[in-house]
Design a protein around this motif. Structure first.
Motif, short mmCIF file in Angstrom:
data_model
loop_
_atom_site.label_atom_id
_atom_site.label_comp_id
_atom_site.label_asym_id
_atom_site.label_seq_id
_atom_site.Cartn_x
_atom_site.Cartn_y
_atom_site.Cartn_z
N HIS A 275 -5.98 1.91 -5.94
CA HIS A 275 -6.76 0.57 -5.88
C HIS A 275 -8.16 0.82 -5.22
O HIS A 275 -8.52 1.90 -4.51
CB HIS A 275 -5.88 -0.28 -4.93
N GLN B 245 -6.41 -3.65 -11.00
CA GLN B 245 -7.15 -3.56 -9.47
C GLN B 245 -7.78 -4.76 -9.04
O GLN B 245 -7.87 -5.32 -8.33
CB GLN B 245 -7.83 -2.34 -9.42
N HIS C 83 0.88 -1.10 0.16
CA HIS C 83 -0.09 0.11 0.04
C HIS C 83 0.84 1.23 -0.10
O HIS C 83 2.06 1.11 0.52
CB HIS C 83 -0.79 0.26 1.23
N GLU D 181 -2.91 -2.92 -7.53
CA GLU D 181 -2.31 -1.69 -7.59
C GLU D 181 -2.29 -0.97 -8.94
O GLU D 181 -1.83 -2.02 -9.98
CB GLU D 181 -0.97 -1.51 -7.17
N TYR E 79 6.92 1.07 -5.47
CA TYR E 79 5.99 0.01 -5.28
C TYR E 79 6.89 -1.46 -5.13
O TYR E 79 6.57 -2.15 -4.31
CB TYR E 79 4.83 -0.06 -6.37
N TYR F 27 4.23 2.80 0.36
CA TYR F 27 5.05 1.49 -0.06
C TYR F 27 6.40 1.22 0.46
O TYR F 27 6.67 0.06 0.58
CB TYR F 27 5.18 1.59 -1.60
#
Length: 320
Positions: A115, A124, A25, A91, A54, A28
Motif C-alpha cells: 500500500h 490501493q 497492516h 491493500e 490479511y 496482519y
C-alpha cells in the motif's frame, strides 16, 4: 487504554475521537491466533489468491471496532453521535484479477504490492467509507456510487454537526440532499515514497532495513521520523495523479517518464503527447498543475500547455 480514555473524557463536553486500528497492516495476524481458524479455505473464485493472513487481520480489526463501539455505548457516547468508518488506503497483493495487460507503456506502480506505493492501483486507492448516526436523528440508509474522497469527511461531519462558520479549502458534504455534478469533480492522489525492497509479494524485513534504515532516525520522544536530509528526496520520488471519471493524468517517481494519461476502465495508458482526443487532457492538466504548483514536480511539468495529437494518429497501447 482506549476504553479508559473514553471513561475519563468529560461527559458534559462533545467528544472527537479518532482511532486507527492497524491489524490490516503487515504482518496482519496476531500471534495468538491458531492455525485452525479455516481462513485458508475462504478465498474462492477470483479471490482464490487472496492472502489468508490479511483476512485474519481484518477479522481482528472487526473485533476491535466492535469492542470500541460497545465501550462507547456503555459510556453513553452513542446516545448522540456520528460514527465514520474509513480506511486511509487499500491493500494490494498483485492478485490475478488486478493485473494489467503487458504493453510498451508501463503504468507507474503497476506491479507494486502492499500500500502507499501507487497512485493508480485500484486496490490501493479505493477505500471503505461509511457514515452512520446514533441517537438524535438518523441517516437514510443508502449506497452511493458517485466519486468521493477522504477530504470529504471533514465537511460532511461539520455540516452534520451543525457547524456553519467553518471554511474548508476542499472537500464536499457527502450527505447533502442534492449533489451537483459529483461525477465531474477532479480528485487528487499522491503516493508515498516506496523503496524497491517493498515492491515484493513477500516482505523481507532485512532487505527493507538495509535500504531504508539510513533515511530514518528515532527522536528523544521515541518517534521514528525521516531525517531532514532525506525529506526532499522522498517527496520528489512520489507519484502524483489527478482523477476525472475513468481518466487519470499522473506523473511517475522519475521525471524522465513524463506525464502519462491513463484510461482506468480500458487499463490502457499513453504518454501525454499521444493521448486520444476523448481524454479530458486540458482540464486534467490545468487542475494537476494548480494542485501541485508549489511542488518541484509542478514546476517541471507545467511550464507549457499540453500537446494533443488527433485520434487518427494515436495507437492505444495496453499497459502493465
Amino acid at each position: 487504554r482506549l476504553n479508559d480514555g473514553v471513561q475519563r473524557a468529560a461527559a458534559n463536553k462533545p467528544l472527537f475521537l479518532y482511532v486507527h486500528f492497524c491489524m490490516g497492516h503487515w504482518p496482519y495476524q496476531l500471534t495468538r491466533l491458531g492455525d485452525d481458524d479455516r481462513f485458508e479455505h475462504l478465498p474462492m473464485g477470483e479471490y482464490a489468491d487472496a492472502k489468508p493472513q490479511y483476512l485474519r487481520g481484518l477479522a481482528t480489526a472487526d473485533l476491535q471496532v466492535a469492542q470500541l463501539l460497545d465501550a462507547l455505548r456503555r459510556n453513553g457516547r452513542l446516545n448522540n453521535a456520528i460514527v465514520v468508518v474509513m480506511s486511509d488506503h487499500g491493500e494490494d497483493f498483485d492478485m490475478r484479477k488486478e493485473l494489467w495487460p503487458d504493453g510498451d507503456i508501463q503504468v507507474p506502480g503497476g506491479i507494486v504490492n502492499g500500500h502507499g506505493g501507487s497512485a493508480i492501483r485500484a486496490p490501493q486507492t479505493s477505500v471503505l467509507l461509511a457514515f452512520t448516526r446514533f441517537g438524535q436523528g438518523s441517516f437514510v440508509p443508502t449506497v452511493r456510487h458517485d466519486p468521493a474522497s477522504l477530504v470529504d469527511v471533514a465537511p460532511t461531519l461539520l455540516k452534520a454537526a451543525g457547524v456553519a462558520d467553518h471554511v474548508l479549502r476542499d472537500g464536499r458534504d457527502l450527505l447533502a440532499s442534492s449533489q451537483i455534478a459529483m461525477d465531474s469533480r477532479i480528485r487528487f492522489v499522491e503516493s508515498s515514497y516506496f523503496p524497491g525492497s517493498l515492491r515484493k509479494s513477500e516482505i523481507d524485513e532485512g532487505a527493507v532495513l538495509r535500504e531504508m534504515a539510513s533515511m530514518y532516525q528515532i527522536t528523544s520522544a521515541g518517534r521514528v521520523e525521516v531525517k531532514p536530509q532525506w525529506m526532499a528526496y522522498q517527496i520528489s520520488h512520489r507519484q502524483r495523479a489527478a482523477y476525472l471519471g475513468n481518466w487519470v493524468l499522473m506523473a511517475a517517481e522519475t521525471p524522465d517518464d513524463g506525464l502519462l494519461v491513463i484510461d482506468r476502465t480500458a487499463r490502457r495508458g499513453w504518454r501525454m503527447q499521444d493521448a486520444p482526443s476523448q481524454a479530458p487532457l486540458e482540464e486534467l492538466h490545468e487542475a494537476w498543475c494548480e494542485h501541485w504548483k508549489m511542488d518541484d514536480a509542478g514546476r517541471l511539468f507545467c511550464h507549457s500547455a499540453p500537446a494533443v495529437k488527433s485520434i487518427s494518429t494515436v495507437t492505444a497501447v495496453p499497459v502493465l
